[in-house]
Design an enzyme around this catalytic site. Sequence first.
Site, PDB file in Angstrom:
ATOM      1  N   HIS A   1       0.796  -1.216   0.000  1.00 51.03           N
ATOM      2  CA  HIS A   1       0.000   0.000   0.000  1.00 51.03           C
ATOM      3  C   HIS A   1       0.837   1.279   0.000  1.00 51.03           C
ATOM      4  CE1 HIS A   1      -3.129  -2.917   0.544  1.00 51.03           C
ATOM      5  NE2 HIS A   1      -3.956  -1.982   0.125  1.00 51.03           N
TER       6      HIS A   1
ATOM      7  N   TYR B   1     -10.129   7.983  -0.080  1.00 44.91           N
ATOM      8  CA  TYR B   1     -10.053   6.599   0.384  1.00 44.91           C
ATOM      9  C   TYR B   1      -8.828   6.438   1.282  1.00 44.91           C
ATOM     10  CZ  TYR B   1     -10.104   1.436  -0.174  1.00 44.91           C
ATOM     11  OH  TYR B   1     -10.158   0.093   0.028  1.00 44.91           O
TER      12      TYR B   1
ATOM     13  N   TRP C   1      -6.116  -7.672  -6.023  1.00 49.09           N
ATOM     14  CA  TRP C   1      -6.810  -8.379  -4.948  1.00 49.09           C
ATOM     15  C   TRP C   1      -6.169  -9.731  -4.666  1.00 49.09           C
ATOM     16  CZ3 TRP C   1     -12.564  -7.362  -6.705  1.00 49.09           C
ATOM     17  CH2 TRP C   1     -12.892  -6.043  -6.422  1.00 49.09           C
TER      18      TRP C   1
END
Length: 109
Positions: free
Chosen positions: A22, A41, A80
């Site tokens: 991230h 976000y 993902w």
Amino acid sequence: MERKGMVIGLRPEKIAEYKRLHAAVWPDVLAMISACNIRNYSIFLKEPENVLFSFFEYHGSDFAADMAKMAADPTTQEWWAVCMPCQQPLDTRKDGEWWAEMEEVFFHA
């Protein structure tokens, strides 16, 4: 505009990897998030409980359609596939949820 809060567990042995991922989210993933009307976000980590909390604002008109668009994107699917092994969904989540949605009980602007 809707505000969304979600929560999920993070496997202790994957904390460093999740932070590394991230710190450099793939540009095409970020572009898809924006294309699906998600703004502001953030993901927060609470240690030592190893709980991730995400918050974002949804600026579209059809959340389900935008989430389906995101889920159909091949690059997002790859992202993902890298991130999901780090996560540990809550046992109490609703059917069909990976991240458990939370009810907003307070907001102050």
